[in-house]
Design a protein around this motif. Structure first.
Motif, PDB file in Angstrom:
ATOM      1  N   MET A   1       0.839  -1.167   0.042  1.00  0.00           N
ATOM      2  CA  MET A   1       0.089   0.041  -0.074  1.00  0.00           C
ATOM      3  C   MET A   1       0.886   1.182   0.106  1.00  0.00           C
ATOM      4  N   ASP A   2       0.673   2.265  -0.815  1.00  0.00           N
ATOM      5  CA  ASP A   2       1.428   3.448  -0.871  1.00  0.00           C
ATOM      6  C   ASP A   2       1.085   4.060   0.290  1.00  0.00           C
ATOM      7  N   PHE A   3       2.398   4.764   0.850  1.00  0.00           N
ATOM      8  CA  PHE A   3       2.243   5.386   2.349  1.00  0.00           C
ATOM      9  C   PHE A   3       1.433   6.662   2.341  1.00  0.00           C
ATOM     10  N   LEU A   4       1.500   7.339   1.342  1.00  0.00           N
ATOM     11  CA  LEU A   4       0.700   8.709   1.287  1.00  0.00           C
ATOM     12  C   LEU A   4      -0.783   8.435   1.135  1.00  0.00           C
ATOM     13  N   LYS A   5      -1.054   7.172   0.556  1.00  0.00           N
ATOM     14  CA  LYS A   5      -2.550   6.726   0.648  1.00  0.00           C
ATOM     15  C   LYS A   5      -3.112   6.377   1.706  1.00  0.00           C
ATOM     16  N   MET A   6      -2.032   5.712   2.463  1.00  0.00           N
ATOM     17  CA  MET A   6      -2.286   5.380   3.760  1.00  0.00           C
ATOM     18  C   MET A   6      -2.471   6.675   4.834  1.00  0.00           C
ATOM     19  N   MET A   7      -1.796   7.410   4.681  1.00  0.00           N
ATOM     20  CA  MET A   7      -1.925   8.598   5.629  1.00  0.00           C
ATOM     21  C   MET A   7      -3.090   9.578   5.504  1.00  0.00           C
ATOM     22  N   LYS A   8      -3.187   9.599   4.023  1.00  0.00           N
ATOM     23  CA  LYS A   8      -4.657  10.189   3.633  1.00  0.00           C
ATOM     24  C   LYS A   8      -5.802   9.613   4.480  1.00  0.00           C
ATOM     25  N   GLN A   9      -5.782   8.199   4.273  1.00  0.00           N
ATOM     26  CA  GLN A   9      -6.957   7.407   4.865  1.00  0.00           C
ATOM     27  C   GLN A   9      -6.982   7.451   6.443  1.00  0.00           C
ATOM     28  N   LEU A  92     -14.253   1.314  10.752  1.00  0.00           N
ATOM     29  CA  LEU A  92     -13.485   2.671  10.284  1.00  0.00           C
ATOM     30  C   LEU A  92     -12.009   2.188   9.673  1.00  0.00           C
ATOM     31  N   THR A  93     -11.275   1.204  10.207  1.00  0.00           N
ATOM     32  CA  THR A  93     -10.241   0.806   9.959  1.00  0.00           C
ATOM     33  C   THR A  93      -9.853  -0.056   8.814  1.00  0.00           C
ATOM     34  N   GLY A  94     -10.858  -0.600   8.316  1.00  0.00           N
ATOM     35  CA  GLY A  94     -11.316  -1.655   7.228  1.00  0.00           C
ATOM     36  C   GLY A  94     -10.502  -1.580   6.030  1.00  0.00           C
ATOM     37  N   GLY A  95     -10.312  -0.355   5.629  1.00  0.00           N
ATOM     38  CA  GLY A  95      -9.569   0.005   4.383  1.00  0.00           C
ATOM     39  C   GLY A  95      -8.234   0.154   4.509  1.00  0.00           C
ATOM     40  N   LEU A  96      -7.507   0.367   5.934  1.00  0.00           N
ATOM     41  CA  LEU A  96      -6.300   0.701   6.323  1.00  0.00           C
ATOM     42  C   LEU A  96      -5.191  -0.588   6.031  1.00  0.00           C
ATOM     43  N   GLY A  97      -5.866  -1.849   6.349  1.00  0.00           N
ATOM     44  CA  GLY A  97      -5.138  -3.263   6.336  1.00  0.00           C
ATOM     45  C   GLY A  97      -4.387  -3.235   7.581  1.00  0.00           C
ATOM     46  N   LEU A  98      -4.641  -2.569   8.607  1.00  0.00           N
ATOM     47  CA  LEU A  98      -3.780  -2.480   9.902  1.00  0.00           C
ATOM     48  C   LEU A  98      -4.287  -4.073  10.652  1.00  0.00           C
TER      49      LEU A  98
END
Length: 106
Positions: A1-9, A92-98
Motif C-alpha cells: 500500500m502506498d504510504f501517502l494513501k495510507m496517511m490520507k486514509q 473505520l479501519t477496514g480499508g487501512l489493512g491494519l
C-alpha cells in the motif's frame, strides 16, 4: 500500500473518530448473570445506566451471592461493549489493512 494513501486514509479516519465517540455514548448493552436474575445495562462509554435484580435474590443471608451476580452481569455488559467498540473500529479501519488489535494514537 502506498504510504501517502495510507496517511490520507488515516487522516480521514481521524475525522470520523470524533463521530464514533458520540456513537459510543448512544450504544447501550445489557449484561446478564444468574440465568437472567440480574441484568446490568451500560453505555458504550462504560457508564452504568441500570441494574435489575430479581426479588427472589433479595435475602439478607444471600447478599454475597447477589453482589457476585451484579459484578458478573457488569463484566458481561463490559465485554459486550468491548465487542461493539471493536466492531465500530473495524468499520473505520477496514480499508487501512491494519493488523488486528492495532491501536491508533487518536
Amino acid at each position: 500500500m502506498d504510504f501517502l494513501k495510507m496517511m490520507k486514509q488515516a487522516k480521514e479516519m481521524q475525522s470520523r473518530m470524533s463521530g464514533l465517540q458520540d456513537e459510543l455514548a448512544l450504544i447501550e448493552v445489557t449484561g446478564v448473570s444468574g440465568a437472567g436474575l440480574v441484568t446490568v445495562t451500560v453505555t458504550g462509554k462504560g457508564e452504568m445506566k441500570s441494574v435489575k435484580i430479581d426479588p427472589s435474590l433479595m435475602k439478607p443471608d444471600e447478599a454475597e451471592i447477589l453482589e457476585d451476580l451484579v459484578v458478573a452481569a457488569h463484566r458481561d455488559a463490559h465485554g459486550k461493549v468491548e465487542q461493539a467498540i471493536q466492531a465500530k473500529m473495524a468499520e473505520l479501519t477496514g480499508g487501512l489493512g491494519l493488523p488486528p488489535g492495532f491501536k491508533l494514537p487518536f
